[in-house]
Design an enzyme around this catalytic site. Structure first.
Site: not given
Length: 409
Positions: A163, A312, A333, A338, A397
């Protein structure tokens, strides 16, 4: 001396529109691009919703006979690149093509091509597999095709960092231009992963939302009732250019990239470590040579997962201290879903539009805020205000973190 880098063109393919202005209008109006998937292939999968694109016309960008040669992610990436070049008004006849590059990444590449050929092999044997399988499915083909079509012979590669892919593409392109190796680079990402196999994998992880009856309500970052992300597809590409190069030719300057931070958690393959994200934001701010208090807006990674949104939020508080309560943070998003490797490209463009129009885009579906997510996420409706510095966060990831800092010009 480090050279200034500006953005002179942008292009998108998205569930909220296949051009920047259409997407931006839908974003500031708080529209969701998430819909139910009606195909029987998803019947036995818990999640049956996605940010699927059903109005993309590849024939606008490629000849009809060419479309079969290229996976959908490549078509999306090339389409966004063409739009960016059109907006930049680059003279293709006079530009030094040895000084222009292409950095269009993808988290997955040609998944649909791979799956269709695998099915062919199982049904009809190995001899029926397409000779174009490999060159069509590999992740770098959006960059490769764009370079072939444009004739750009500068640096070209395709980052793959889940991502964070697009943010890495933009950030590395920024460094390349800033240090004088190139004059301009197309940078961003493309993704087309809406397939039963991907859905099955993420469903088994319990990572995706299962709000199948209310698709438009499914992506709800920072909300206490969030139950996972919503898969989406598309592309976002920016044309980055050295400032004097752009100025000499009278190019439209949409904003300036002033900082880039890239770190790795070195922690866990899926669970984020807030310290890695915080360090990436700090680096972007330091390299932009601004104070944290000067940042007005953060386009958050904000995927709508239970752990990610809290992580976050903690990272933002760590970086900004008391200012965290004054700046505005939103996750678009909530509307786009996403897009994995394309997410950062789309969100960089949204950040630039925010700077241009002085509009903070909303986080929709934020109806019951999580107690651990207690910042100003611009809930449900966009608001206006002065925006001079914006950050765009991308975390993937594997612990990959990449943050871009933009400034109004």
């Amino acid at each position: 001396m480090k050279r200034r880098v500006v953005v002179t063109g942008t292009g998108v393919v998205s569930p909220l529109g296949n051009d920047v202005e259409t997407m931006w209008k839908n974003i500031i109006n708080g529209k969701s691009g998430i819909k139910r998937l009606e195909s029987e292939e998803y019947e036995d999968i818990n999640t049956k919703i996605a940010g699927a694109i059903d109005d993309f016309s590849g024939e606008r960008y490629l000849e009809k006979k060419e479309l079969k040669k290229y996976d959908l992610f490549t078509q999306y990436g090339y389409a966004a690149a063409v739009q960016a070049l059109e907006q930049s008004k680059l003279d293709m006849e006079t530009v030094d093509k040895d000084r222009v590059g292409v950095y269009i990444g993808s988290g997955t590449g040609g998944l649909q091509t791979l799956l269709s050929n695998h099915e062919t092999m199982l049904e009809k044997g190995t001899k029926r597999v397409s000779p174009m399988l490999i060159p069509t499915m590999i992740n770098n083909m959006a960059s490769g095709l764009t370079a072939i079509k444009t004739g750009f012979r500068g640096p070209s590669f395709a980052p793959v960092s889940a991502c964070a892919t697009s943010n890495h593409a933009i950030g590395e392109a920024y460094i390349n231009i800033a240090h004088g190796y190139s004059d301009a680079i197309l940078a961003g990402g493309a993704e087309a992963t809406i397939t039963p196999l991907y859905f099955a994998g993420f469903s088994k992880m319990r990572a995706m939302s299962t709000r199948n009856d209310t698709p438009e309500k499914a992506s709800r970052p920072f909300d206490a009732d969030r139950d996972g992300f919503v898969m989406s597809e598309g592309a976002g590409v920016l044309f980055l250019e050295e400032y004097e190069h752009a100025k000499r030719r009278g190019a439209p300057i949409l904003g300036e990239i002033v900082g880039y931070g890239s770190t790795t958690d070195a922690y866990h393959i899926t669970t984020p470590d807030p310290s890695g994200a915080a360090k990436a934001m700090k680096l972007a701010i330091e390299r932009a040579e601004v104070n944290p208090e000067e940042v007005d807006y953060i386009n958050a990674h904000g995927t709508s997962t239970p752990t990610g949104d809290v992580s976050e939020t903690k990272a933002i508080k760590d970086v900004f201290s008391d200012h965290a309560n004054r700046l505005k943070v939103s996750s678009t998003k909530s509307m786009t879903g996403h897009m994995f490797g394309a997410a950062g490209g789309i969100e960089a463009i949204i950040s630039l539009k925010s700077l241009e129009d002085n509009i903070f885009p909303p986080t929709i579906n934020l109806e019951n805020p999580d107690a651990e997510c207690n910042l100003d996420y611009v809930p449900n409706e966009s608001v206006t205000g002065d925006i001079n510095i914006a950050l765009s966060n991308g975390f993937g990831f594997g612990g990959h973190n990449a943050v871009i800092a933009f400034r109004k010009v």
